[in-house]
Each structure stands twice: as structure tokens, then as C-alpha cells.
Design a protein around this motif. Structure first.
Motif, PDB file in Angstrom:
ATOM      1  N   ARG A  95       0.870  -1.280   0.046  1.00  0.00           N
ATOM      2  CA  ARG A  95       0.015   0.049   0.073  1.00  0.00           C
ATOM      3  C   ARG A  95       0.959   1.302   0.039  1.00  0.00           C
ATOM      4  O   ARG A  95       0.582   2.245  -0.739  1.00  0.00           O
ATOM      5  CB  ARG A  95      -0.898   0.062   1.218  1.00  0.00           C
ATOM      6  CG  ARG A  95      -1.720   1.086   1.402  1.00  0.00           C
ATOM      7  CD  ARG A  95      -2.875   1.052   2.079  1.00  0.00           C
ATOM      8  NE  ARG A  95      -4.020   1.809   2.235  1.00  0.00           N
ATOM      9  CZ  ARG A  95      -4.043   3.200   2.926  1.00  0.00           C
ATOM     10  NH1 ARG A  95      -3.146   2.915   4.029  1.00  0.00           N
ATOM     11  NH2 ARG A  95      -5.008   3.891   2.981  1.00  0.00           N
ATOM     12  N   ASN A  96       1.998   1.158   0.415  1.00  0.00           N
ATOM     13  CA  ASN A  96       2.950   2.380   0.816  1.00  0.00           C
ATOM     14  C   ASN A  96       3.872   2.513  -0.105  1.00  0.00           C
ATOM     15  O   ASN A  96       4.695   3.422  -0.320  1.00  0.00           O
ATOM     16  CB  ASN A  96       3.672   2.312   2.040  1.00  0.00           C
ATOM     17  CG  ASN A  96       2.736   2.644   3.349  1.00  0.00           C
ATOM     18  OD1 ASN A  96       1.554   3.101   2.994  1.00  0.00           O
ATOM     19  ND2 ASN A  96       3.126   2.408   4.706  1.00  0.00           N
TER      20      ASN A  96
ATOM     21  N   SER B   2      -4.510  13.672   1.455  1.00  0.00           N
ATOM     22  CA  SER B   2      -5.965  13.746   1.075  1.00  0.00           C
ATOM     23  C   SER B   2      -6.924  12.535   0.595  1.00  0.00           C
ATOM     24  O   SER B   2      -7.894  12.299   0.398  1.00  0.00           O
ATOM     25  CB  SER B   2      -6.337  14.785   0.023  1.00  0.00           C
ATOM     26  OG  SER B   2      -5.600  14.218  -1.376  1.00  0.00           O
ATOM     27  N   PHE B   3      -5.994  11.309   0.908  1.00  0.00           N
ATOM     28  CA  PHE B   3      -6.852  10.063   0.585  1.00  0.00           C
ATOM     29  C   PHE B   3      -7.361   9.586   2.035  1.00  0.00           C
ATOM     30  O   PHE B   3      -7.018   8.278   2.246  1.00  0.00           O
ATOM     31  CB  PHE B   3      -5.672   9.129   0.031  1.00  0.00           C
ATOM     32  CG  PHE B   3      -4.856   9.638  -1.256  1.00  0.00           C
ATOM     33  CD1 PHE B   3      -3.700  10.067  -0.825  1.00  0.00           C
ATOM     34  CD2 PHE B   3      -5.467   9.664  -2.241  1.00  0.00           C
ATOM     35  CE1 PHE B   3      -2.801  10.668  -1.861  1.00  0.00           C
ATOM     36  CE2 PHE B   3      -4.593  10.310  -3.330  1.00  0.00           C
ATOM     37  CZ  PHE B   3      -3.444  10.658  -3.135  1.00  0.00           C
ATOM     38  N   LYS B   4      -8.101  10.176   2.426  1.00  0.00           N
ATOM     39  CA  LYS B   4      -8.781   9.873   3.711  1.00  0.00           C
ATOM     40  C   LYS B   4      -9.856   8.693   3.673  1.00  0.00           C
ATOM     41  O   LYS B   4     -10.546   8.781   2.589  1.00  0.00           O
ATOM     42  CB  LYS B   4      -9.327  10.894   4.423  1.00  0.00           C
ATOM     43  CG  LYS B   4      -8.342  12.266   4.803  1.00  0.00           C
ATOM     44  CD  LYS B   4      -8.395  12.536   5.957  1.00  0.00           C
ATOM     45  CE  LYS B   4      -8.344  11.805   6.853  1.00  0.00           C
ATOM     46  NZ  LYS B   4      -8.403  12.524   8.333  1.00  0.00           N
ATOM     47  N   LEU B   5      -9.639   7.660   4.198  1.00  0.00           N
ATOM     48  CA  LEU B   5     -10.552   6.550   4.355  1.00  0.00           C
ATOM     49  C   LEU B   5     -12.016   6.921   5.226  1.00  0.00           C
ATOM     50  O   LEU B   5     -11.994   8.269   5.941  1.00  0.00           O
ATOM     51  CB  LEU B   5      -9.893   5.410   5.186  1.00  0.00           C
ATOM     52  CG  LEU B   5      -8.854   4.845   4.684  1.00  0.00           C
ATOM     53  CD1 LEU B   5      -7.967   3.994   5.493  1.00  0.00           C
ATOM     54  CD2 LEU B   5      -9.200   4.121   3.289  1.00  0.00           C
ATOM     55  N   SER B   6     -12.909   6.193   5.030  1.00  0.00           N
ATOM     56  CA  SER B   6     -14.136   6.647   5.645  1.00  0.00           C
ATOM     57  C   SER B   6     -14.593   5.348   6.557  1.00  0.00           C
ATOM     58  O   SER B   6     -15.850   4.811   6.422  1.00  0.00           O
ATOM     59  CB  SER B   6     -15.234   6.775   4.638  1.00  0.00           C
ATOM     60  OG  SER B   6     -14.792   7.943   3.664  1.00  0.00           O
ATOM     61  N   PRO B   7     -14.152   5.411   7.667  1.00  0.00           N
ATOM     62  CA  PRO B   7     -14.272   4.331   8.500  1.00  0.00           C
ATOM     63  C   PRO B   7     -15.813   4.327   9.259  1.00  0.00           C
ATOM     64  O   PRO B   7     -16.092   3.189   9.598  1.00  0.00           O
ATOM     65  CB  PRO B   7     -13.375   4.390   9.684  1.00  0.00           C
ATOM     66  CG  PRO B   7     -12.919   5.893   9.855  1.00  0.00           C
ATOM     67  CD  PRO B   7     -12.708   6.166   7.973  1.00  0.00           C
ATOM     68  N   ARG B  95      -5.169   3.978  -4.389  1.00  0.00           N
ATOM     69  CA  ARG B  95      -4.584   3.397  -3.126  1.00  0.00           C
ATOM     70  C   ARG B  95      -5.479   2.975  -2.038  1.00  0.00           C
ATOM     71  O   ARG B  95      -5.308   2.178  -1.229  1.00  0.00           O
ATOM     72  CB  ARG B  95      -4.038   4.688  -2.567  1.00  0.00           C
ATOM     73  CG  ARG B  95      -3.249   4.755  -1.418  1.00  0.00           C
ATOM     74  CD  ARG B  95      -2.192   5.605  -1.167  1.00  0.00           C
ATOM     75  NE  ARG B  95      -1.251   5.219   0.006  1.00  0.00           N
ATOM     76  CZ  ARG B  95      -1.433   5.706   1.509  1.00  0.00           C
ATOM     77  NH1 ARG B  95      -2.403   6.507   1.689  1.00  0.00           N
ATOM     78  NH2 ARG B  95      -0.500   5.359   2.313  1.00  0.00           N
ATOM     79  N   ASN B  96      -6.861   3.269  -1.999  1.00  0.00           N
ATOM     80  CA  ASN B  96      -7.927   3.206  -1.117  1.00  0.00           C
ATOM     81  C   ASN B  96      -8.682   1.991  -1.335  1.00  0.00           C
ATOM     82  O   ASN B  96      -9.516   1.313  -0.727  1.00  0.00           O
ATOM     83  CB  ASN B  96      -8.794   4.263  -0.615  1.00  0.00           C
ATOM     84  CG  ASN B  96      -8.085   5.419   0.013  1.00  0.00           C
ATOM     85  OD1 ASN B  96      -6.736   5.077   0.542  1.00  0.00           O
ATOM     86  ND2 ASN B  96      -8.262   6.472   0.072  1.00  0.00           N
ATOM     87  N   LEU B  97      -8.439   1.301  -2.670  1.00  0.00           N
ATOM     88  CA  LEU B  97      -9.444   0.248  -3.103  1.00  0.00           C
ATOM     89  C   LEU B  97      -9.235  -0.776  -2.252  1.00  0.00           C
ATOM     90  O   LEU B  97     -10.170  -1.437  -2.061  1.00  0.00           O
ATOM     91  CB  LEU B  97      -8.816  -0.075  -4.720  1.00  0.00           C
ATOM     92  CG  LEU B  97      -9.784  -0.601  -5.418  1.00  0.00           C
ATOM     93  CD1 LEU B  97     -11.017   0.327  -5.693  1.00  0.00           C
ATOM     94  CD2 LEU B  97      -8.962  -0.729  -7.015  1.00  0.00           C
ATOM     95  N   MET B 102     -12.495  -3.688  -0.510  1.00  0.00           N
ATOM     96  CA  MET B 102     -12.663  -4.831   0.168  1.00  0.00           C
ATOM     97  C   MET B 102     -13.751  -4.725   1.102  1.00  0.00           C
ATOM     98  O   MET B 102     -14.614  -5.781   1.340  1.00  0.00           O
ATOM     99  CB  MET B 102     -11.391  -5.175   0.630  1.00  0.00           C
ATOM    100  CG  MET B 102     -10.322  -5.583  -0.081  1.00  0.00           C
ATOM    101  SD  MET B 102     -10.826  -7.167  -1.298  1.00  0.00           S
ATOM    102  CE  MET B 102     -11.465  -8.113  -0.304  1.00  0.00           C
ATOM    103  N   ALA B 103     -14.013  -3.737   1.916  1.00  0.00           N
ATOM    104  CA  ALA B 103     -15.057  -3.686   2.847  1.00  0.00           C
ATOM    105  C   ALA B 103     -16.504  -3.835   2.490  1.00  0.00           C
ATOM    106  O   ALA B 103     -17.356  -4.645   2.844  1.00  0.00           O
ATOM    107  CB  ALA B 103     -14.726  -2.163   3.842  1.00  0.00           C
TER     108      ALA B 103
END
Lengths: 175, 175
Positions: A95-96, B2-7, B95-97, B102-103
Motif C-alpha cells: 500500500r505504501n 487527502s486520501f482519507k478513508l471513511s471508517p 490506493r484506497n481500493l 474490500m469492505a
DNA sequence: GAAAATTATTCCAATTTGGAATATTCTTAA
DNA sequence: TTAAGAATATTCCAAATTGGAATAATTTTC
């Protein structure tokens, strides 16, 4: 999230090119690395402050006519060692890779570092180990979700390895 | 960054399966999603607190013999809508895929959501757009660093698209 | 000429992070 | 059987991170 980036090494890399003040480092960073790594001005200053506390950098104030005073940061021997250790160590999380390995490539080029193939070889090696650990699915029953997760890990790791091999060819011509 | 996740949406997804207290949600999360998404206990409670403030969940205290009291959280209609909007919207950063998509796959399975192909199709579409924007290199002079960056973006995006197509086939049999 | 951008660093407040603390009960290992 | 470790559940805590704004003067742009 345990996949933390190490922005302090990127800043150390910048200071390997010579002493700079925070604002200048931000400009340098934005110009060269903004495509894959974002650091705000206050992040940079916060990091530099912590790095000075950790003896990786030292600073010296500099008065300036017609402009706010500057605080020039220089890398210490400790900082140099830390940076070189970082750049010759593999990135542990796919990921990094995008961010940290790209930063490493940037500094290989910018600092004209020797032994670039070491960096590639170690990174390829650790990713191939990961791939190896992923490969034997043990024939255990997996639902579609587990299949998807497994498949994703393999795909991204394989893709990264292939990319590294490709990059190695055109970086090796020079470093 | 700015690639923030949304938990908060992952937590909403868990509450779609029924009311739960924070500790239970942490167990559920750890059991099912720890392979790709880490959330600490305090993060979960901090998130739930904010989500309650934002009317996505409501809570009710529950006394318990021999055990600390529980605080049971339930999803609101606002929360449900927010969750469904999230799950049917594409992830914007490759990057967040790994984490967010997956979630989503997990919740498709767990909640037996309909229209799973929509989710795949939209995600594939946005990634193919990104790929398209990447493709024309304009034949401009690139140093090895720019070549590497460009090549990486293409490789990872292509790999993600192929993976999505593969997953679609085995998820589509069921949802 | 006025407005916007630049120069440089610090300030600010909210959020996030990674635990520890709390007090009791239950489970495990010796 | 007993002592140690784990589990139950939530809140507390302090440091780190984040995303700006503030500051004051000069330079650049329209």
C-alpha cells in the motif's frame, strides 16, 4: 492503521541536497513530489521541529531585509545515517509502495545515489517473499469474499514486482 | 494526505446487521476485516460518538449484572441512506481500493445486497477513465523518475481493473 | 493603483492515534 | 485449588496529525 508513512525521511532527503528553510522545502517538495505525496506547510514545520528534537537536523535563524526571517535547517550525521538506512531498506507494505518507493526513486535520481540496484533487488525480494506466502491457498474452502481478498493481494503484489523489474532496467543504466 | 478513508461507513455496515455495542463491533470488525482494515477500540468509540452527533446512529445504555454496562448503538434512517450511498459509489483512489472496496465486498456478502454488479461496473468505469487519462503520454521528454511514476500508475490501475473483472464473475453468481 | 500572490514562520483548534485505566468476572494453567 | 491472565465494556489521556488562518511586509499581476 499500522501502515504509517515516514515523511521525516523525505525531508531528510531534501536536506541531503543542502541546507534549506521550511518554506523552501515545501516548495521543493511540491514541485517534485506532489504527484504522489502531499505534505502541508504546517506538517513540514511540525516534522522539522520533532526532527530537531531527535537530532536529525539542526537549525540556524537568519535575518532578512524586507522579508520574514528564515530558519535554515541542515541535516546532521545522525540524520544522514537515518536517511541512508531508510532508502536502502525495503518498503514493507504494498500500500505504501506508491508513496515511499517513489520518493526513494526520486532521491536516487536527485542525489545520484550509487547501488540503486540494491534498492530494487531488496524490494523485489521482499515482495516475492510476500507473494510466496500468499500463493499456497491450502485448498481450504473460501467464500467469494476471501477469494476476492486473496486474489487482490496477489494481483497487486505481482503487478508491483513487475513494475519494479521494469524500473530497474531504466534506472540501472544510470545508477 | 487527502486520501482519507471513511471508517464510519464500515461501522454503519456493521450496524446494518443489527444493533451492537462498541466492544462487540470491535470484535466483529477484528474477526472479519482485520486483514485489510485496522480500527482500534478508541477509534471506534470516537467514531461512534461523532456519528451519534451526526444522527447516523442512536445509542441506549443497558445495565448488566456482573459486567460493565453496555451502550447499544443502532443505525438511523439517515445512517442507512449514508451507508447505501457509500457502498454504491466508486472508490476514487486506487490506493484506497484495497481497504474500502474490500469492505464493500464484505458487506455485499454479509448483507446479501442486490445490484452488486452496479458496484463493480461503476468502479471499473471510474478506473478505466483514470487509465484513459493516464494513457496519452504526450510523447514529452520524461526522465527515468517520471517514467517510473507514470508506469506505476498504469500498472496498478490496470491490475485493479482486471481484478475487479475477475471478482465480478464470482460475486455475480450470487448477488 | 488595487488586489492578489509571495515570503516565512507560528498559532490554533479539531481530529486522530495508540494506548492505559477502571473494576469486576471468567478462564486457564500450574 | 489457586494465582495469573484474559475478557468484558467504556472512558480517559496525552501526543501526534491535520488543515488551515494569522502575521506583516514586499512583490507581482491585472
Amino acid at each position: 492503521m499500522s501502515f504509517k508513512l515516514s515523511p521525516e525521511y523525505a525531508l531528510l532527503g531534501i536536506l541531503m541536497t543542502g541546507p534549506k528553510h521550511g518554506y523552501e522545502m515545501h516548495s521543493y517538495f511540491s514541485s517534485n513530489m506532489d504527484q504522489f505525496w502531499r505534505l502541508s506547510m504546517s506538517q513540514i514545520y511540525a516534522l522539522l521541529k520533532r526532527m530537531e528534537k531527535n537530532k536529525m537536523v539542526v537549525s540556524k535563524g537568519e535575518w532578512q531585509n524586507n522579508r520574514p526571517a528564515k530558519k535554515i535547517f541542515s541535516i546532521t550525521q545522525t540524520g544522514k545515517e537515518g536517511f541512508l538506512n531508510w532508502i536502502y531498506s525495503p518498503v514493507n507494505h504494498v500500500r505504501n509502495l506508491r508513496i515511499e518507493f517513489m520518493a526513494k526513486l526520486f532521491f536516487i535520481k536527485e542525489l545520484k545515489l550509487k547501488r540503486a540496484t540494491d534498492i530494487f533487488d531488496k524490494q523485489i525480494e521482499i515482495l516475492q517473499e510476500k507473494l510466496h506466502l500468499l500463493q499456497p491457498p491450502k485448498e481450504k474452502i473460501m467464500d467469494e469474499f476471501q477469494k476476492a481478498l486473496h486474489s487482490f493481494k496477489i494481483a497487486q503484489t505481482t503487478s508491483a514486482i513487475e513494475w519494479l523489474k521494469e524500473c530497474k532496467t531504466f534506472f540501472s543504466c544510470k545508477y
